[in-house]
Every structure is written in C-alpha cells, then in structure tokens.
Motif scaffolding. Structure first.
Motif, PDB file in Angstrom:
ATOM      1  N   LYS A   1      12.215 -15.137   8.881  1.00  0.00           N
ATOM      2  CA  LYS A   1      11.889 -14.524   8.650  1.00  0.00           C
ATOM      3  C   LYS A   1      11.425 -13.830   7.005  1.00  0.00           C
ATOM      4  O   LYS A   1      10.167 -12.853   7.247  1.00  0.00           O
ATOM      5  CB  LYS A   1      12.340 -13.308   9.431  1.00  0.00           C
ATOM      6  N   ALA A   2      12.515 -13.362   6.476  1.00  0.00           N
ATOM      7  CA  ALA A   2      12.214 -12.768   5.439  1.00  0.00           C
ATOM      8  C   ALA A   2      11.354 -13.203   4.818  1.00  0.00           C
ATOM      9  O   ALA A   2      10.815 -12.776   3.569  1.00  0.00           O
ATOM     10  CB  ALA A   2      13.696 -13.660   4.572  1.00  0.00           C
ATOM     11  N   LEU A   3      10.877 -14.658   4.394  1.00  0.00           N
ATOM     12  CA  LEU A   3       9.953 -15.436   4.278  1.00  0.00           C
ATOM     13  C   LEU A   3       8.138 -14.902   4.291  1.00  0.00           C
ATOM     14  O   LEU A   3       6.990 -14.916   3.786  1.00  0.00           O
ATOM     15  CB  LEU A   3       9.693 -16.821   3.804  1.00  0.00           C
ATOM     16  N   GLY A   4       7.897 -13.698   5.617  1.00  0.00           N
ATOM     17  CA  GLY A   4       7.549 -13.720   6.493  1.00  0.00           C
ATOM     18  C   GLY A   4       6.711 -14.242   6.838  1.00  0.00           C
ATOM     19  O   GLY A   4       5.262 -13.785   7.365  1.00  0.00           O
ATOM     20  N   ALA A   5       7.577 -15.410   7.665  1.00  0.00           N
ATOM     21  CA  ALA A   5       6.432 -15.923   8.501  1.00  0.00           C
ATOM     22  C   ALA A   5       7.288 -15.310   9.982  1.00  0.00           C
ATOM     23  O   ALA A   5       7.404 -14.633  10.407  1.00  0.00           O
ATOM     24  CB  ALA A   5       7.836 -17.645   8.902  1.00  0.00           C
TER      25      ALA A   5
ATOM     26  N   GLU B   1      12.497 -24.816  -0.624  1.00  0.00           N
ATOM     27  CA  GLU B   1      12.441 -25.777  -1.872  1.00  0.00           C
ATOM     28  C   GLU B   1      11.876 -27.219  -0.607  1.00  0.00           C
ATOM     29  O   GLU B   1      11.129 -28.166  -1.761  1.00  0.00           O
ATOM     30  CB  GLU B   1      13.657 -26.463  -1.551  1.00  0.00           C
ATOM     31  N   SER B   2      12.281 -27.761   0.182  1.00  0.00           N
ATOM     32  CA  SER B   2      11.566 -28.868   0.606  1.00  0.00           C
ATOM     33  C   SER B   2      10.166 -29.100   0.876  1.00  0.00           C
ATOM     34  O   SER B   2       9.568 -29.786   1.427  1.00  0.00           O
ATOM     35  CB  SER B   2      12.890 -29.213   1.814  1.00  0.00           C
ATOM     36  N   THR B   3       9.974 -27.742   1.483  1.00  0.00           N
ATOM     37  CA  THR B   3       8.776 -27.359   1.350  1.00  0.00           C
ATOM     38  C   THR B   3       8.582 -25.634   1.203  1.00  0.00           C
ATOM     39  O   THR B   3      10.071 -24.797   1.357  1.00  0.00           O
ATOM     40  CB  THR B   3       7.976 -27.285   3.223  1.00  0.00           C
ATOM     41  N   VAL B   4       7.542 -25.336   1.217  1.00  0.00           N
ATOM     42  CA  VAL B   4       7.553 -23.595   0.718  1.00  0.00           C
ATOM     43  C   VAL B   4       6.810 -22.968   2.333  1.00  0.00           C
ATOM     44  O   VAL B   4       5.597 -22.948   2.097  1.00  0.00           O
ATOM     45  CB  VAL B   4       6.773 -23.234  -0.702  1.00  0.00           C
ATOM     46  N   VAL B   5       7.780 -21.937   2.933  1.00  0.00           N
ATOM     47  CA  VAL B   5       6.767 -21.353   3.761  1.00  0.00           C
ATOM     48  C   VAL B   5       6.445 -20.596   3.146  1.00  0.00           C
ATOM     49  O   VAL B   5       6.873 -19.695   2.397  1.00  0.00           O
ATOM     50  CB  VAL B   5       7.978 -21.196   5.251  1.00  0.00           C
ATOM     51  N   ARG B   6       4.751 -19.958   3.289  1.00  0.00           N
ATOM     52  CA  ARG B   6       4.266 -18.998   3.020  1.00  0.00           C
ATOM     53  C   ARG B   6       4.370 -17.629   3.938  1.00  0.00           C
ATOM     54  O   ARG B   6       3.965 -18.602   5.519  1.00  0.00           O
ATOM     55  CB  ARG B   6       2.505 -19.133   3.089  1.00  0.00           C
ATOM     56  N   PRO B   7       4.341 -16.639   3.806  1.00  0.00           N
ATOM     57  CA  PRO B   7       3.766 -15.625   5.025  1.00  0.00           C
ATOM     58  C   PRO B   7       2.373 -15.762   6.122  1.00  0.00           C
ATOM     59  O   PRO B   7       1.856 -15.849   5.397  1.00  0.00           O
ATOM     60  CB  PRO B   7       3.896 -14.371   3.616  1.00  0.00           C
ATOM     61  N   GLY B   8       2.958 -16.001   6.565  1.00  0.00           N
ATOM     62  CA  GLY B   8       2.405 -15.403   7.779  1.00  0.00           C
ATOM     63  C   GLY B   8       2.127 -16.901   9.052  1.00  0.00           C
ATOM     64  O   GLY B   8       1.394 -17.097   9.758  1.00  0.00           O
TER      65      GLY B   8
ATOM     66  N   ASP C   1      10.390 -13.714  16.447  1.00  0.00           N
ATOM     67  CA  ASP C   1       9.717 -13.266  17.141  1.00  0.00           C
ATOM     68  C   ASP C   1       9.323 -13.489  18.315  1.00  0.00           C
ATOM     69  O   ASP C   1       8.533 -12.935  19.604  1.00  0.00           O
ATOM     70  CB  ASP C   1       8.153 -13.497  16.004  1.00  0.00           C
ATOM     71  N   VAL C   2       9.476 -14.835  19.081  1.00  0.00           N
ATOM     72  CA  VAL C   2       9.494 -15.622  19.984  1.00  0.00           C
ATOM     73  C   VAL C   2      10.705 -16.048  20.754  1.00  0.00           C
ATOM     74  O   VAL C   2      10.728 -16.780  19.421  1.00  0.00           O
ATOM     75  CB  VAL C   2       8.585 -16.064  20.376  1.00  0.00           C
ATOM     76  N   ALA C   3      11.390 -15.882  21.168  1.00  0.00           N
ATOM     77  CA  ALA C   3      12.438 -16.969  21.860  1.00  0.00           C
ATOM     78  C   ALA C   3      11.868 -17.487  23.392  1.00  0.00           C
ATOM     79  O   ALA C   3      11.486 -17.104  24.052  1.00  0.00           O
ATOM     80  CB  ALA C   3      14.131 -15.952  22.502  1.00  0.00           C
ATOM     81  N   ILE C   4      12.460 -18.271  22.942  1.00  0.00           N
ATOM     82  CA  ILE C   4      11.808 -20.254  23.761  1.00  0.00           C
ATOM     83  C   ILE C   4      13.226 -20.444  25.103  1.00  0.00           C
ATOM     84  O   ILE C   4      13.778 -21.089  23.913  1.00  0.00           O
ATOM     85  CB  ILE C   4      10.829 -21.067  23.659  1.00  0.00           C
ATOM     86  N   ASP C   5      13.236 -20.430  25.602  1.00  0.00           N
ATOM     87  CA  ASP C   5      14.451 -20.621  27.105  1.00  0.00           C
ATOM     88  C   ASP C   5      13.374 -22.231  27.121  1.00  0.00           C
ATOM     89  O   ASP C   5      13.179 -22.352  28.011  1.00  0.00           O
ATOM     90  CB  ASP C   5      15.119 -19.748  27.902  1.00  0.00           C
ATOM     91  N   TYR C   6      14.438 -22.878  26.520  1.00  0.00           N
ATOM     92  CA  TYR C   6      13.940 -24.433  26.648  1.00  0.00           C
ATOM     93  C   TYR C   6      14.389 -24.857  27.880  1.00  0.00           C
ATOM     94  O   TYR C   6      14.276 -26.058  28.177  1.00  0.00           O
ATOM     95  CB  TYR C   6      14.411 -25.739  25.381  1.00  0.00           C
ATOM     96  N   ARG C   7      15.366 -24.181  28.676  1.00  0.00           N
ATOM     97  CA  ARG C   7      15.997 -24.788  30.037  1.00  0.00           C
ATOM     98  C   ARG C   7      15.026 -24.530  31.173  1.00  0.00           C
ATOM     99  O   ARG C   7      15.586 -24.563  31.967  1.00  0.00           O
ATOM    100  CB  ARG C   7      17.643 -24.188  30.077  1.00  0.00           C
ATOM    101  N   ALA C   8      14.390 -23.189  30.517  1.00  0.00           N
ATOM    102  CA  ALA C   8      13.698 -22.245  31.904  1.00  0.00           C
ATOM    103  C   ALA C   8      12.566 -23.417  31.581  1.00  0.00           C
ATOM    104  O   ALA C   8      11.115 -22.737  32.712  1.00  0.00           O
ATOM    105  CB  ALA C   8      13.605 -21.210  31.796  1.00  0.00           C
TER     106      ALA C   8
ATOM    107  N   VAL D   1       2.327 -25.459  15.419  1.00  0.00           N
ATOM    108  CA  VAL D   1       3.140 -24.251  14.096  1.00  0.00           C
ATOM    109  C   VAL D   1       2.763 -25.406  13.068  1.00  0.00           C
ATOM    110  O   VAL D   1       3.165 -26.420  12.830  1.00  0.00           O
ATOM    111  CB  VAL D   1       4.658 -24.300  14.778  1.00  0.00           C
ATOM    112  N   ASP D   2       3.179 -24.414  12.119  1.00  0.00           N
ATOM    113  CA  ASP D   2       3.236 -25.247  10.790  1.00  0.00           C
ATOM    114  C   ASP D   2       4.307 -25.914  10.252  1.00  0.00           C
ATOM    115  O   ASP D   2       3.693 -26.623   9.931  1.00  0.00           O
ATOM    116  CB  ASP D   2       2.828 -24.158   9.906  1.00  0.00           C
ATOM    117  N   VAL D   3       5.319 -25.040  10.308  1.00  0.00           N
ATOM    118  CA  VAL D   3       6.709 -26.055  10.247  1.00  0.00           C
ATOM    119  C   VAL D   3       7.698 -26.381  10.800  1.00  0.00           C
ATOM    120  O   VAL D   3       7.839 -24.634  12.027  1.00  0.00           O
ATOM    121  CB  VAL D   3       7.551 -24.999   8.839  1.00  0.00           C
ATOM    122  N   LEU D   4       8.408 -27.230  11.567  1.00  0.00           N
ATOM    123  CA  LEU D   4       8.965 -27.861  12.563  1.00  0.00           C
ATOM    124  C   LEU D   4      10.557 -27.805  12.105  1.00  0.00           C
ATOM    125  O   LEU D   4      10.403 -29.317  10.888  1.00  0.00           O
ATOM    126  CB  LEU D   4       9.191 -28.321  13.440  1.00  0.00           C
TER     127      LEU D   4
END
Length: 326
Positions: free
Chosen positions: A163-167, A135-142, A188-195, A211-214
C-alpha cells in the motif's frame, strides 16, 4: 556484572525438547553488538528449526530465537551504532535470551513511540516484505498485488508495504475477523477464502485480468497460483507455511511471460541491500506507514505455549516473547 544469562535451549527435536537454563553471556565481535533483549518475536522458522526441518541446523544444544528488540550494551570493532541505542534485528539463533549478539548490518534503529514488542515484530517480516516488493521485484504505483496468508506476520507487513508503494492490494485471509484486520492495515479488497474460492474472488476483483504480483507464503499447487497472475505477472515465493512446496510448471511461465522469484536474503551476500532495507524500514515506521500488529504476548517462561499457538495458527500478526520485565 553477571557473566551468565537466562536462555531457552533446544536440547532435542520439537517443542518438548526445549528447556530454560543459565548459559554464558556472549561477547560481540567485529561488526557486532551486544543487545540486552527486551522482547523477541516468534517465527514459523523457529518451529522448523526446532524440528530439524529448517535450512539452518545448529548443533545442539543451541539457544532458540531469530528476531529481537532491545538496547545496545556493548559494541565490537567497526560498529557505528552507539551504546544505549534502541535497536531491533535478526539473528541466526539466540534471541530467546537475556542478551544476544546482533550484526550491525542486520540491525535497525527503533523509532521513538514503538514499544519493545512492536519493534521486535518488525525485522524479519517487514524486511521480507521490503525485499520481496522493492528488491526481488519493484512494485509500481497502480499495480495489483495479491497477498496470501495476509493476516499473518509477513502477510500484514506485505499489505502495508504494498500500500505504501501505491499498489492496489488484495489480501486473502481466513474468516471475517482476519479480513477485518487486513482491511484495517490498508488492504483494498479482503478475500475470505473460506467463504469464496480464491481464484473466483481474484478474477471478480480484477475483471478477469488477474494480478500483477502474487506474494505467497503458503505454498500449494504451483499451477493454481500461476492462474491468478495477469500477463507478465510475478510470483514471489516467501515460504511454505501450508507444508506443501509448489511445483511450478515452466511452460506456464514461458507462454504467459510470467516470473517465479524466490525471496531470500543472507547477511554474507546481501550486506548493502540489507543496510538499505534497514534504513527504509526505520523511515517507514517513523512515519507511521508500518504499524506492526502484535497478536499475542507471552512471558519468558511460556515459550512452549507461544510456539504451540503459532503452530496451531491460533494467532494473528506477530507472537512476542517478553524477555525483560515490563
């Protein structure tokens, strides 16, 4: 039928100002239902409200709690959900009690197979994620979506929704256990910001594009968040759990055609949208695309300990207060 009920009341600021007591059972008005609460979920906003730092400041004494799941026991005029229906939803206050009044436009029907604890974990965080990403934005597949505090309540819900939206989902979390958790929920990618510094990891994962959306619920330095966005990217602000409200430089928005969007919803202004979101949430849960993660369950008498665990970031996912006997 008894006319009183148990409730956790805020008598003074802070967790130490909470006390259990007997209060009159509420009655539903037009558009409302009386719900026998089986489980209630804790939110960071409960801590802010207890400390008089939330935008909603009820007059004391008031009953704490903003998120619940249970069974409809009575309905007011105009309500279409029948008595006996399992529902979950958001209230302004009153969830940490045996009964609560819930507005119909803030209720979702609970699909078969969800426990009361799982159902209570859905309304606020998943509604926030759906409002943000559809609603605030629309995430598009990809598109590529980065989610901060991804092992928390809103974060995990946002991982699943994106993920359900195809991002393509990048999820930032602190430590290997939390990174494993976000991966198990679809990241898809997990980032350990401590490391690894967050900016370095994001740029490596996106070949320097950003990234397109944060979706950010932490706060911090606004200019640092904007650096993670690709050209034309969108920053979605859902909260400030880190305690610092970012100052967002407008010139950065202008020069790279970025957007900074506040994610918020209110039943008096967003009734049709919330009804739409509630139906979509129920559908996603029924099809297994949303799997609420309950990180801890506390007994009704242990609310102060539950709030302290949430405050100290000693939990993942949602923290649940068991109200009805198991």
């Amino acid at each position: 039928m008894t006319t009183t009920m148990r409730a956790w009341r805020s008598l003074a600021p802070g967790i130490d100002g909470l006390a259990p007591g007997e209060v009159p059972r509420p009655a539903p008005g037009p558009g409302e239902m009386l719900v026998r609460v089986e489980a209630a979920a804790l939110n960071f906003a409960d801590l802010l409200m207890a400390d008089d730092r939330y935008q909603v400041r009820p007059a004391r004494p008031f009953t704490m709690g903003q998120e619940l799941a249970g069974t409809v026991e009575a309905v007011g005029a105009g309500v279409t959900i029948p008595v006996g229906t399992r529902v979950a939803g958001k209230v302004e206050t009153g969830a940490f009690a045996d009964h609560a009044v819930l507005r119909e436009n803030l209720a979702m029907r609970v699909p078969d197979g969800l426990t009361p604890a799982e159902a209570a974990a859905l309304p606020i965080v998943t509604t926030t994620a759906l409002v943000a990403l559809t609603e605030s934005t629309v995430v598009r597949p990809g598109e590529t979506v980065l989610i901060t505090a991804a092992a928390g309540g809103v974060g995990l819900a946002a991982v699943e929704v994106a993920k359900a939206l195809g991002a393509v989902v990048l999820a930032a979390a602190g430590g290997p256990d939390k990174c494993a958790l976000v991966k198990s929920h679809g990241a898809d990618v997990a980032i350990d910001y401590r490391a690894t510094p967050l900016a370095e990891a994001v740029m490596a994962a996106t070949d320097g594009r950003g990234v397109d959306v944060l979706l950010d619920s932490v706060g911090g330095e606004g200019k640092d968040l904007l650096r993670l966005l690709a050209w034309g990217g969108r920053l979605l602000v859902t909260g400030f759990a880190g305690g610092t409200i970012p100052q967002i430089p407008a010139n950065r928005l202008l020069l790279r055609r970025l957007a900074a969007i506040g994610v918020y919803f209110h039943p008096d202004h967003d009734g049709p949208m919330l009804a739409r979101i509630g139906a979509r949430l129920s559908e996603l849960a029924a099809h297994g695309k949303i799997r609420p993660h309950v990180g801890a369950v506390f007994g009704f008498d242990d609310l102060p300990a539950a709030l302290a665990a949430l405050r100290d970031r000693a939990t993942t996912g949602k923290v649940i207060l068991r109200v009805a006997a198991p």
